[in-house]
Design a protein around this motif. Structure first.
Motif, PDB file in Angstrom:
ATOM      1  N   GLU A  33       0.856  -1.184   0.000  1.00  0.00           N
ATOM      2  CA  GLU A  33       0.000   0.000   0.000  1.00  0.00           C
ATOM      3  C   GLU A  33       0.893   1.236   0.000  1.00  0.00           C
ATOM      4  OE1 GLU A  33      -3.297   2.181   2.825  1.00  0.00           O
ATOM      5  OE2 GLU A  33      -2.819   0.079   3.171  1.00  0.00           O
ATOM      6  N   ILE A  34       0.659   2.126  -0.967  1.00  0.00           N
ATOM      7  CA  ILE A  34       1.442   3.360  -1.069  1.00  0.00           C
ATOM      8  C   ILE A  34       0.586   4.503  -0.547  1.00  0.00           C
ATOM      9  CG2 ILE A  34       2.569   4.968  -2.636  1.00  0.00           C
ATOM     10  CD1 ILE A  34       3.107   2.577  -4.479  1.00  0.00           C
ATOM     11  N   ILE A  35       1.107   5.205   0.424  1.00  0.00           N
ATOM     12  CA  ILE A  35       0.410   6.362   0.985  1.00  0.00           C
ATOM     13  C   ILE A  35       1.094   7.598   0.427  1.00  0.00           C
ATOM     14  CG2 ILE A  35      -0.210   7.584   3.089  1.00  0.00           C
ATOM     15  CD1 ILE A  35      -0.036   4.832   4.505  1.00  0.00           C
ATOM     16  N   ARG A  36       0.320   8.404  -0.314  1.00  0.00           N
ATOM     17  CA  ARG A  36       0.878   9.573  -0.977  1.00  0.00           C
ATOM     18  C   ARG A  36       0.305  10.835  -0.367  1.00  0.00           C
ATOM     19  NH1 ARG A  36      -0.189   9.445  -7.079  1.00  0.00           N
ATOM     20  NH2 ARG A  36      -1.942  10.756  -6.568  1.00  0.00           N
ATOM     21  N   ASP A  37       1.156  11.794  -0.139  1.00  0.00           N
ATOM     22  CA  ASP A  37       0.751  13.070   0.436  1.00  0.00           C
ATOM     23  C   ASP A  37       0.096  13.921  -0.661  1.00  0.00           C
ATOM     24  OD1 ASP A  37       0.451  15.408   1.815  1.00  0.00           O
ATOM     25  OD2 ASP A  37       2.486  15.431   2.628  1.00  0.00           O
ATOM     26  N   PHE A  38      -1.073  14.475  -0.395  1.00  0.00           N
ATOM     27  CA  PHE A  38      -1.803  15.269  -1.390  1.00  0.00           C
ATOM     28  C   PHE A  38      -1.026  16.527  -1.789  1.00  0.00           C
ATOM     29  CE2 PHE A  38      -2.956  17.281   2.547  1.00  0.00           C
ATOM     30  CZ  PHE A  38      -3.093  18.619   2.229  1.00  0.00           C
ATOM     31  N   ARG A  39      -0.125  16.982  -0.918  1.00  0.00           N
ATOM     32  CA  ARG A  39       0.646  18.195  -1.218  1.00  0.00           C
ATOM     33  C   ARG A  39       1.595  17.978  -2.388  1.00  0.00           C
ATOM     34  NH1 ARG A  39       2.774  19.351   4.708  1.00  0.00           N
ATOM     35  NH2 ARG A  39       3.057  17.119   4.487  1.00  0.00           N
ATOM     36  N   LEU A  40       1.995  16.729  -2.622  1.00  0.00           N
ATOM     37  CA  LEU A  40       2.846  16.449  -3.775  1.00  0.00           C
ATOM     38  C   LEU A  40       2.107  16.730  -5.075  1.00  0.00           C
ATOM     39  CD1 LEU A  40       4.633  13.176  -2.628  1.00  0.00           C
ATOM     40  CD2 LEU A  40       5.595  15.464  -2.801  1.00  0.00           C
ATOM     41  N   ASP A  41       0.814  16.418  -5.109  1.00  0.00           N
ATOM     42  CA  ASP A  41       0.017  16.719  -6.294  1.00  0.00           C
ATOM     43  C   ASP A  41      -0.077  18.227  -6.527  1.00  0.00           C
ATOM     44  OD1 ASP A  41      -0.455  14.030  -6.783  1.00  0.00           O
ATOM     45  OD2 ASP A  41      -2.283  14.013  -5.561  1.00  0.00           O
TER      46      ASP A  41
END
Length: 165
Positions: A33-41
């Motif tokens: 499971e990859i958890i991605r920070d929305f701030r990167l988008d």
């Protein structure tokens, strides 16, 4: 005898490999499971907009150099080999025109005194007219890489977007 030893070694190596392959297949079935920070988008969107404005053919490409600095103009106020004169003139100009930055550079054997950070040549010409009454030596408008504040950059972007160039 040698054939038996070689065959035994080959068979043993094959069994070891088969066990490793089975173990690797068992590990592949696990879920990652990859958890991605929305701030990167958000950062990616901002960088896309910057690239769109400043990249080749972008709205700001005519104002920026390849390393992201701004193309503009400065006034070449003095080019002398007398250090004292260069420093005195710099001090006088700094007192009279505190709103403009003054740059003193040494390129052997000359001290070069430049003034201002202008995006438009006409702005530099206006200051040149003011300086002609003060300084006796020739003043020239020269193209240079200039420093502008982030606020000025925002205004430039807005102006470029409105004009649609």
């Amino acid at each position: 005898m040698n054939l038996k030893i070689s065959l035994s070694i080959f068979l043993l190596a094959g069994l070891l490999m088969h066990g490793t392959i089975l173990k690797a297949q068992a590990e592949e079935t696990e879920v990652v499971e990859i958890i991605r920070d929305f701030r990167l988008d958000e950062l990616a969107k901002k960088q896309y907009q910057i690239n769109k404005l400043t990249g080749d053919g972008g709205i700001l490409s005519k104002f920026k150099t390849s390393n992201g600095k701004f193309k503009g103009y400065r006034l070449m106020v003095m080019n002398t080999n007398n250090r004292e004169t260069a420093y005195q003139t710099r001090g006088q100009l700094a007192n009279r025109f505190p709103q403009h930055r003054i740059y003193l550079a040494y390129q052997a054997p000359y001290f070069k005194l430049k003034m201002g950070d202008f995006l438009a040549r006409s702005e530099a010409e206006d200051l040149k007219k003011q300086l002609n009454g003060i300084l006796k030596s020739g003043i020239f408008v020269v193209p240079d890489v200039v420093n502008i504040s982030p606020e000025e950059e925002v205004k430039l972007i807005e102006k470029a977007l409105k004009s649609g160039n």
